[in-house]
Design a protein around this motif. Structure first.
Motif, PDB file in Angstrom:
ATOM      1  N   ALA A   1       3.418   9.086   9.333  1.00 54.41           N
ATOM      2  CA  ALA A   1       2.010   9.257   8.956  1.00 54.41           C
ATOM      3  C   ALA A   1       1.868   9.972   7.617  1.00 54.41           C
ATOM      4  N   ARG A   2       2.715  10.957   7.384  1.00 50.75           N
ATOM      5  CA  ARG A   2       2.599  11.734   6.147  1.00 50.75           C
ATOM      6  C   ARG A   2       3.117  10.974   4.929  1.00 50.75           C
ATOM      7  N   ARG A   3       3.826   9.879   5.154  1.00 50.51           N
ATOM      8  CA  ARG A   3       4.171   9.000   4.038  1.00 50.51           C
ATOM      9  C   ARG A   3       3.010   8.084   3.677  1.00 50.51           C
ATOM     10  N   LEU A   4       2.182   7.782   4.668  1.00 49.60           N
ATOM     11  CA  LEU A   4       1.081   6.837   4.462  1.00 49.60           C
ATOM     12  C   LEU A   4      -0.212   7.498   4.002  1.00 49.60           C
ATOM     13  N   PHE A   5      -0.494   8.676   4.540  1.00 54.41           N
ATOM     14  CA  PHE A   5      -1.797   9.302   4.340  1.00 54.41           C
ATOM     15  C   PHE A   5      -1.680  10.608   3.553  1.00 54.41           C
ATOM     16  N   VAL A   6      -2.805  11.043   2.997  1.00 55.87           N
ATOM     17  CA  VAL A   6      -2.884  12.336   2.311  1.00 55.87           C
ATOM     18  C   VAL A   6      -4.096  13.094   2.831  1.00 55.87           C
ATOM     19  N   GLU A   7      -4.045  14.414   2.686  1.00 57.77           N
ATOM     20  CA  GLU A   7      -5.137  15.272   3.142  1.00 57.77           C
ATOM     21  C   GLU A   7      -5.962  15.726   1.952  1.00 57.77           C
ATOM     22  N   SER A   8      -7.270  15.559   2.058  1.00 59.95           N
ATOM     23  CA  SER A   8      -8.170  15.971   0.984  1.00 59.95           C
ATOM     24  C   SER A   8      -8.451  17.466   1.075  1.00 59.95           C
ATOM     25  N   GLU A   9      -9.102  18.002   0.055  1.00 56.05           N
ATOM     26  CA  GLU A   9      -9.461  19.419   0.065  1.00 56.05           C
ATOM     27  C   GLU A   9     -10.421  19.731   1.203  1.00 56.05           C
TER      28      GLU A   9
ATOM     29  N   ILE B   1      -1.814  -7.274   7.993  1.00 53.47           N
ATOM     30  CA  ILE B   1      -1.923  -6.428   6.806  1.00 53.47           C
ATOM     31  C   ILE B   1      -3.330  -6.510   6.227  1.00 53.47           C
ATOM     32  N   GLY B   2      -3.888  -7.728   6.178  1.00 53.10           N
ATOM     33  CA  GLY B   2      -5.237  -7.891   5.670  1.00 53.10           C
ATOM     34  C   GLY B   2      -6.267  -7.124   6.473  1.00 53.10           C
ATOM     35  N   GLY B   3      -5.990  -6.921   7.765  1.00 57.01           N
ATOM     36  CA  GLY B   3      -6.930  -6.202   8.611  1.00 57.01           C
ATOM     37  C   GLY B   3      -7.055  -4.732   8.265  1.00 57.01           C
ATOM     38  N   TYR B   4      -5.979  -4.128   7.714  1.00 60.76           N
ATOM     39  CA  TYR B   4      -6.086  -2.704   7.383  1.00 60.76           C
ATOM     40  C   TYR B   4      -6.221  -2.432   5.892  1.00 60.76           C
ATOM     41  N   VAL B   5      -5.678  -3.301   5.032  1.00 58.76           N
ATOM     42  CA  VAL B   5      -5.704  -3.007   3.603  1.00 58.76           C
ATOM     43  C   VAL B   5      -7.116  -3.120   3.037  1.00 58.76           C
ATOM     44  N   THR B   6      -7.958  -3.909   3.692  1.00 55.88           N
ATOM     45  CA  THR B   6      -9.319  -4.081   3.195  1.00 55.88           C
ATOM     46  C   THR B   6     -10.274  -3.012   3.706  1.00 55.88           C
ATOM     47  N   ALA B   7      -9.788  -2.087   4.541  1.00 59.65           N
ATOM     48  CA  ALA B   7     -10.646  -1.041   5.103  1.00 59.65           C
ATOM     49  C   ALA B   7     -10.198   0.334   4.626  1.00 59.65           C
ATOM     50  N   LYS B   8     -11.167   1.199   4.362  1.00 61.07           N
ATOM     51  CA  LYS B   8     -10.867   2.590   4.016  1.00 61.07           C
ATOM     52  C   LYS B   8     -10.751   3.373   5.309  1.00 61.07           C
ATOM     53  N   THR B   9      -9.569   3.902   5.560  1.00 62.72           N
ATOM     54  CA  THR B   9      -9.310   4.616   6.808  1.00 62.72           C
ATOM     55  C   THR B   9      -9.368   6.115   6.576  1.00 62.72           C
ATOM     56  N   VAL B  10     -10.202   6.810   7.351  1.00 61.47           N
ATOM     57  CA  VAL B  10     -10.347   8.254   7.230  1.00 61.47           C
ATOM     58  C   VAL B  10     -10.273   8.869   8.624  1.00 61.47           C
TER      59      VAL B  10
ATOM     60  N   GLY C   1     -10.104  18.528   4.131  1.00 64.97           N
ATOM     61  CA  GLY C   1      -9.358  18.405   5.378  1.00 64.97           C
ATOM     62  C   GLY C   1      -9.394  17.023   5.997  1.00 64.97           C
ATOM     63  N   LYS C   2      -9.892  16.040   5.280  1.00 62.94           N
ATOM     64  CA  LYS C   2      -9.904  14.667   5.788  1.00 62.94           C
ATOM     65  C   LYS C   2      -8.569  13.987   5.462  1.00 62.94           C
ATOM     66  N   ILE C   3      -8.114  13.143   6.371  1.00 64.88           N
ATOM     67  CA  ILE C   3      -6.854  12.427   6.210  1.00 64.88           C
ATOM     68  C   ILE C   3      -7.189  10.965   5.893  1.00 64.88           C
ATOM     69  N   ALA C   4      -6.660  10.461   4.787  1.00 64.54           N
ATOM     70  CA  ALA C   4      -7.005   9.096   4.379  1.00 64.54           C
ATOM     71  C   ALA C   4      -5.800   8.392   3.768  1.00 64.54           C
ATOM     72  N   ASN C   5      -5.859   7.057   3.759  1.00 61.72           N
ATOM     73  CA  ASN C   5      -4.785   6.305   3.114  1.00 61.72           C
ATOM     74  C   ASN C   5      -4.853   6.514   1.606  1.00 61.72           C
ATOM     75  N   GLU C   6      -3.686   6.340   0.951  1.00 70.59           N
ATOM     76  CA  GLU C   6      -3.560   6.750  -0.443  1.00 70.59           C
ATOM     77  C   GLU C   6      -3.399   5.537  -1.354  1.00 70.59           C
ATOM     78  N   TYR C   7      -4.457   4.757  -1.456  1.00 70.52           N
ATOM     79  CA  TYR C   7      -4.455   3.662  -2.412  1.00 70.52           C
ATOM     80  C   TYR C   7      -5.902   3.302  -2.759  1.00 70.52           C
TER      81      TYR C   7
ATOM     82  N   THR D   1       0.815  -1.219   0.000  1.00 71.01           N
ATOM     83  CA  THR D   1       0.000   0.000   0.000  1.00 71.01           C
ATOM     84  C   THR D   1       0.846   1.264   0.000  1.00 71.01           C
ATOM     85  N   ARG D   2       2.164   1.125  -0.158  1.00 72.76           N
ATOM     86  CA  ARG D   2       3.065   2.257   0.034  1.00 72.76           C
ATOM     87  C   ARG D   2       3.382   2.919  -1.292  1.00 72.76           C
TER      88      ARG D   2
END
Length: 287
Positions: free
Chosen positions: A182-190, A142-151, A192-198, A39-40
């Motif tokens: 954290a900033r390598r894993l997540f991105v900020e939307s317009e 890994i399966g526990g987090y890759v299958t979920a959308k984290t916001v 202001g929400k922080i979510a994983n980038e995949y 996911t990186r």
């Protein structure tokens, strides 16, 4: 001296756009090609590339569905064979015919596949917390987090959640280090929400692959590395890459160095003192 860094998009053979961070593209010698984990993305290698520049070209690839690369409309295309085809398309476009490959986790599996199918391409390999046998504990985590959308609603919330989820993997990391992670894993939307980038479709593909994960025999792929110089990095607390696997890899490869990275799990960040020292030693052998 500041090195040139180019942000490129290169078309895969099916037309999907792949993002490439190309650091010191005019440097001589053997380039380093960085392949990230499941996911990186390229940000895992930015500090590494900047440290090597301007003496060494470093190309970091965002796989399809990750980072700045396009999302595939068909999630069933998120496979290692498709990713190998994408890597070869990128290297052809950049006219790279031989390289050192630094593969983190899934990127290390891709590196082994390249060694088995494109032997002359691999001048050397750095495998970052990955081997030909995978511990099911790590795969399930890994399966526990890759299958979920984290916001998350803020960076503070994202960092706090990361500290909680990775407490068993990472020790002795200060607040600035956790934020950088954290900033390598997540991105900020317009908004202001922080979510994983995949692409969430990646989770479906991983769930599909988990059904056969226990039966996979990757040792022939590892053996395909032959006599190419090899550096094996293992996080001391890794739950995916067992110490017995790492030791067997070092035993059966004729030119391997095994380095255990203290206070890290899956995966080391590559900025740890033992990582820096061993990578510098390794690359000095491949001008």
């Amino acid at each position: 001296m500041t090195a040139t860094v180019l942000d490129r998009h290169i078309a895969a053979r099916d037309g999907l756009k792949l993002y490439i961070r190309d650091s010191a593209p005019d440097a001589g010698g053997t380039p380093v090609v960085c392949l990230p984990g499941l996911t990186r993305n390229h940000r895992d290698f930015a500090e590494f590339a900047d440290r090597l520049a301007p003496a060494r070209r470093v190309v970091s690839i965002d796989m399809r569905g990750r980072g700045f690369s396009g999302h595939d409309p068909d999630w069933t295309h998120y496979t290692v064979p498709q990713e190998i085809d994408d890597i070869l398309a990128v290297l052809s476009a950049l006219q790279i015919g031989r390289a050192v490959f630094l593969g983190t986790s899934r990127g290390g599996i891709q590196t082994m596949v390249l060694a088995a199918t494109q032997k002359d391409l691999v001048a050397g390999a750095i495998l970052n917390d990955i081997g030909p046998a995978l511990d099911m504990r790590g795969l399930k985590r890994i399966g526990g987090y890759v299958t979920a959308k984290t916001v998350f609603s803020s960076w503070e919330e994202a960092i706090s959640a990361l500290k909680q989820s990775d407490a068993s993997q990472i020790a002795n990391l200060d607040d600035a280090g956790w934020e950088a992670y954290a900033r390598r894993l997540f991105v900020e939307s317009e908004e202001g929400k922080i979510a994983n980038e995949y692409d969430p479709g990646l989770g479906r593909a991983f769930a599909r692959d988990m059904e056969n994960a226990g039966a996979a025999d990757l040792w022939p792929l590892f053996d395909a590395l032959g006599t190419s110089p090899l550096l094996i990095l293992r996080g001391e607390n890794s739950d995916l890459f067992a110490p017995e696997t790492a030791e067997e890899m070092a035993r059966r490869h004729p030119d391997a160095e095994l380095v255990t990275v203290k206070d890290r799990g899956h995966v080391p960040f590559l900025d740890e003192p033992e990582c820096i020292a061993s990578i510098d030693r390794f690359l000095a052998r491949i001008p």
